[in-house]
Design an enzyme around this catalytic site. Structure first.
Site, mmCIF file in Angstrom:
data_model
loop_
_atom_site.group_PDB
_atom_site.id
_atom_site.type_symbol
_atom_site.label_atom_id
_atom_site.label_comp_id
_atom_site.label_asym_id
_atom_site.label_seq_id
_atom_site.Cartn_x
_atom_site.Cartn_y
_atom_site.Cartn_z
ATOM 1 N N ARG A 1 4.546 -7.575 4.968
ATOM 2 C CA ARG A 1 4.127 -8.551 5.990
ATOM 3 C C ARG A 1 2.856 -9.252 5.564
ATOM 4 O O ARG A 1 2.702 -10.454 5.726
ATOM 5 C CB ARG A 1 3.912 -7.861 7.343
ATOM 6 C CG ARG A 1 5.176 -7.482 8.062
ATOM 7 C CD ARG A 1 4.865 -6.590 9.226
ATOM 8 N NE ARG A 1 4.020 -5.464 8.801
ATOM 9 C CZ ARG A 1 3.650 -4.458 9.557
ATOM 10 N NH1 ARG A 1 4.040 -4.410 10.810
ATOM 11 N NH2 ARG A 1 2.903 -3.477 9.086
ATOM 12 N N ARG B 1 0.856 -1.202 0.000
ATOM 13 C CA ARG B 1 0.000 0.000 0.000
ATOM 14 C C ARG B 1 0.886 1.245 0.000
ATOM 15 O O ARG B 1 2.118 1.139 0.048
ATOM 16 C CB ARG B 1 -0.948 0.008 1.213
ATOM 17 C CG ARG B 1 -0.251 -0.206 2.528
ATOM 18 C CD ARG B 1 -1.247 -0.668 3.617
ATOM 19 N NE ARG B 1 -0.551 -1.251 4.744
ATOM 20 C CZ ARG B 1 -0.071 -0.580 5.779
ATOM 21 N NH1 ARG B 1 -0.245 0.731 5.839
ATOM 22 N NH2 ARG B 1 0.565 -1.184 6.751
ATOM 23 N N GLY B 2 0.227 2.395 -0.049
ATOM 24 C CA GLY B 2 0.940 3.668 0.093
ATOM 25 C C GLY B 2 2.029 3.877 -0.951
ATOM 26 O O GLY B 2 1.854 3.566 -2.138
ATOM 27 N N ILE C 1 3.361 12.809 2.889
ATOM 28 C CA ILE C 1 2.702 12.137 1.754
ATOM 29 C C ILE C 1 1.407 11.494 2.247
ATOM 30 O O ILE C 1 1.350 10.945 3.360
ATOM 31 C CB ILE C 1 3.644 11.060 1.149
ATOM 32 C CG1 ILE C 1 5.034 11.634 0.827
ATOM 33 C CG2 ILE C 1 3.011 10.428 -0.080
ATOM 34 C CD1 ILE C 1 5.065 12.736 -0.211
ATOM 35 N N ASP D 1 8.698 -10.402 7.060
ATOM 36 C CA ASP D 1 9.097 -9.259 7.882
ATOM 37 C C ASP D 1 10.513 -8.888 7.451
ATOM 38 O O ASP D 1 11.428 -9.722 7.556
ATOM 39 C CB ASP D 1 9.056 -9.682 9.360
ATOM 40 C CG ASP D 1 9.448 -8.555 10.295
ATOM 41 O OD1 ASP D 1 9.941 -7.516 9.822
ATOM 42 O OD2 ASP D 1 9.267 -8.741 11.520
ATOM 43 N N GLY E 1 8.435 0.583 6.029
ATOM 44 C CA GLY E 1 8.730 1.394 7.205
ATOM 45 C C GLY E 1 7.551 1.462 8.150
ATOM 46 O O GLY E 1 6.403 1.222 7.751
ATOM 47 N N TYR F 1 12.370 7.060 14.848
ATOM 48 C CA TYR F 1 12.178 7.120 13.389
ATOM 49 C C TYR F 1 13.259 7.980 12.730
ATOM 50 O O TYR F 1 13.850 7.599 11.710
ATOM 51 C CB TYR F 1 10.784 7.686 13.129
ATOM 52 C CG TYR F 1 10.337 7.744 11.694
ATOM 53 C CD1 TYR F 1 9.964 6.586 11.003
ATOM 54 C CD2 TYR F 1 10.245 8.966 11.028
ATOM 55 C CE1 TYR F 1 9.518 6.659 9.685
ATOM 56 C CE2 TYR F 1 9.799 9.044 9.719
ATOM 57 C CZ TYR F 1 9.433 7.889 9.052
ATOM 58 O OH TYR F 1 8.985 7.958 7.755
ATOM 59 N N LYS G 1 15.951 6.740 10.008
ATOM 60 C CA LYS G 1 15.961 7.320 8.665
ATOM 61 C C LYS G 1 17.275 8.044 8.378
ATOM 62 O O LYS G 1 17.736 8.084 7.232
ATOM 63 C CB LYS G 1 14.764 8.258 8.484
ATOM 64 C CG LYS G 1 13.410 7.544 8.506
ATOM 65 C CD LYS G 1 13.288 6.481 7.436
ATOM 66 C CE LYS G 1 11.857 6.013 7.210
ATOM 67 N NZ LYS G 1 11.794 4.913 6.222
HETATM 68 P P1 NAP Z 1 2.287 2.842 4.914
HETATM 69 O O1 NAP Z 1 1.159 3.295 4.065
HETATM 70 O O2 NAP Z 1 2.105 2.689 6.375
HETATM 71 O O3 NAP Z 1 2.862 1.480 4.292
HETATM 72 C C1 NAP Z 1 3.942 0.831 4.929
HETATM 73 C C2 NAP Z 1 4.356 -0.347 4.089
HETATM 74 O O4 NAP Z 1 5.454 -1.017 4.744
HETATM 75 C C3 NAP Z 1 3.259 -1.359 3.926
HETATM 76 O O5 NAP Z 1 3.329 -1.924 2.633
HETATM 77 C C4 NAP Z 1 3.588 -2.407 4.986
HETATM 78 O O6 NAP Z 1 3.049 -3.628 4.562
HETATM 79 C C5 NAP Z 1 5.112 -2.401 4.930
HETATM 80 N N1 NAP Z 1 5.753 -2.877 6.137
HETATM 81 C C6 NAP Z 1 5.716 -2.336 7.382
HETATM 82 N N2 NAP Z 1 6.449 -3.049 8.241
HETATM 83 C C7 NAP Z 1 6.982 -4.078 7.524
HETATM 84 C C8 NAP Z 1 7.830 -5.161 7.851
HETATM 85 N N3 NAP Z 1 8.299 -5.339 9.105
HETATM 86 N N4 NAP Z 1 8.169 -6.037 6.883
HETATM 87 C C9 NAP Z 1 7.700 -5.875 5.616
HETATM 88 N N5 NAP Z 1 6.892 -4.866 5.241
HETATM 89 C C10 NAP Z 1 6.542 -3.976 6.188
HETATM 90 O O7 NAP Z 1 3.539 3.824 4.757
HETATM 91 P P2 NAP Z 1 3.954 4.840 3.600
HETATM 92 O O8 NAP Z 1 3.503 6.171 4.009
HETATM 93 O O9 NAP Z 1 3.609 4.290 2.274
HETATM 94 O O10 NAP Z 1 5.532 4.824 3.832
HETATM 95 C C11 NAP Z 1 6.434 4.137 2.972
HETATM 96 C C12 NAP Z 1 7.854 4.567 3.343
HETATM 97 O O11 NAP Z 1 7.966 5.979 3.169
HETATM 98 C C13 NAP Z 1 8.210 4.281 4.789
HETATM 99 O O12 NAP Z 1 9.552 3.892 4.880
HETATM 100 C C14 NAP Z 1 8.027 5.621 5.462
HETATM 101 O O13 NAP Z 1 8.811 5.752 6.602
HETATM 102 C C15 NAP Z 1 8.453 6.560 4.354
HETATM 103 N N6 NAP Z 1 7.927 7.909 4.496
HETATM 104 C C16 NAP Z 1 6.589 8.154 4.458
HETATM 105 C C17 NAP Z 1 6.139 9.459 4.586
HETATM 106 C C18 NAP Z 1 4.687 9.827 4.538
HETATM 107 O O14 NAP Z 1 4.373 11.017 4.750
HETATM 108 N N7 NAP Z 1 3.777 8.897 4.261
HETATM 109 C C19 NAP Z 1 7.047 10.497 4.771
HETATM 110 C C20 NAP Z 1 8.399 10.201 4.809
HETATM 111 C C21 NAP Z 1 8.845 8.917 4.660
HETATM 112 P P3 NAP Z 1 2.201 -4.612 5.499
HETATM 113 O O15 NAP Z 1 1.371 -3.818 6.408
HETATM 114 O O16 NAP Z 1 1.475 -5.455 4.535
HETATM 115 O O17 NAP Z 1 3.303 -5.314 6.176
#
Ligand code: NAP
Length: 234
Positions: free
Chosen positions: A34, A12-13, A174, A49, A78, A141, A145
């Site tokens: 996961r 997702r995301g 985001i 994981d 993440g 976090y 990062k």
């Molecule tokens: P999200 O919507 O919460 O999605 C997180 C993704 O990571 C999901 O696909 C989840 O899949 C997977 N995941 C989490 N823990 C895991 C594990 N232990 N093993 C394998 N997969 C795992 O987050 P997002 O916003 O798309 O963020 C994606 C990345 O961008 C992250 O690294 C986040 O820190 C970074 N980021 C996001 C933002 C923002 O504003 N959204 C800003 C800066 C950086 P399952 O739940 O299926 O495991």
């Protein structure tokens, strides 16, 4: 065998948008998460994981056997577990470090061998602007990062002679599940973004796609903020 793209956290995301970007280019996309959920069109999915190094090694090995060398690894998986540092538990600290930093290292280590052998490849770590601007409540976090930047730059020098590039993308705010709980705080944060609105997952996917392409073959060890100007000058 033409090779493949691994995207972690592809369910997702941001990760799903990145996977969709490469699927649209006709790449074999291997998705890690996961849950094992993944966008339609992925060549393979692994429910694992990323903090489990053995599971990561086994999955990368299986993907290389089926699809050839890893051309691109996007270490995107993440989690956040926010709280003020004085009240942060050991588990809260460890969980965030192990998924965001250990997991990214395990995936990069596993994928690098086939890249080095093939003398081509691209590793992209998804970091955040959080360590550059300092977010209260995100000591775990931000540390994880920030660690990705040091990891990327060391790896970049280790594999440069094999034409493998290693870069970091640092998203700002985001629109995903990770930020949906912010509620009204999201509006306050948006007001601080020079471009005036929060970003979409596709905004990150486009830059990741560029870094993985031949257009970016002379870029390595770089940190690229994709944040509407939020952390300008990081
Ligand atoms: P999200 O919507 O919460 O999605 C997180 C993704 O990571 C999901 O696909 C989840 O899949 C997977 N995941 C989490 N823990 C895991 C594990 N232990 N093993 C394998 N997969 C795992 O987050 P997002 O916003 O798309 O963020 C994606 C990345 O961008 C992250 O690294 C986040 O820190 C970074 N980021 C996001 C933002 C923002 O504003 N959204 C800003 C800066 C950086 P399952 O739940 O299926 O495991």
């Amino acid at each position: 065998m033409s090779g493949h793209v691994i995207v972690t956290g592809a369910s997702r995301g941001i990760g799903a948008a990145i996977a969709e970007h490469f699927i649209a280019l006709g790449e074999n996309v291997v998705a890690f998460s996961r849950s094992g959920d993944a966008p339609t069109g992925c060549a393979a999915t692994f429910a694992l994981d990323v903090a489990d190094s053995r599971a990561v090694n086994d999955a990368v090995k299986a993907a290389v056997t089926e699809f050839g060398p890893v051309e691109t690894l996007v270490a995107n998986a993440g989690v956040t577990h926010d709280g003020l540092a004085m009240r942060m538990s050991d588990d809260q600290w460890r969980e965030v470090l192990s998924v965001n930093l250990d997991g990214a290292f395990y995936c990069a280590r596993a994928a690098m061998a086939s890249m080095v052998r093939a003398r081509r490849g691209s590793i992209i770590f998804i970091s955040s602007v959080s360590p550059f601007i300092g977010n209260p409540g995100q000591a775990n976090y931000s540390a994880a990062k920030a660690g990705l930047v040091g990891l990327a730059r060391s790896l970049a020098k280790e594999v440069a002679s094999r034409s493998v590039t290693v870069n970091v993308v640092a998203p700002g705010l985001i629109d995903t599940d990770m930020t949906s709980s912010l509620g009204e705080a999201s509006d306050a944060l948006a007001a601080m973004i020079p471009l005036g609105h929060i970003g979409q997952p596709a905004d990150i996917a486009g830059v990741v796609g560029f870094l993985a392409s031949n257009l970016a073959r002379y870029i390595t060890g770089a940190v690229i903020a994709v944040d509407g100007g939020l952390a300008m000058g990081l």
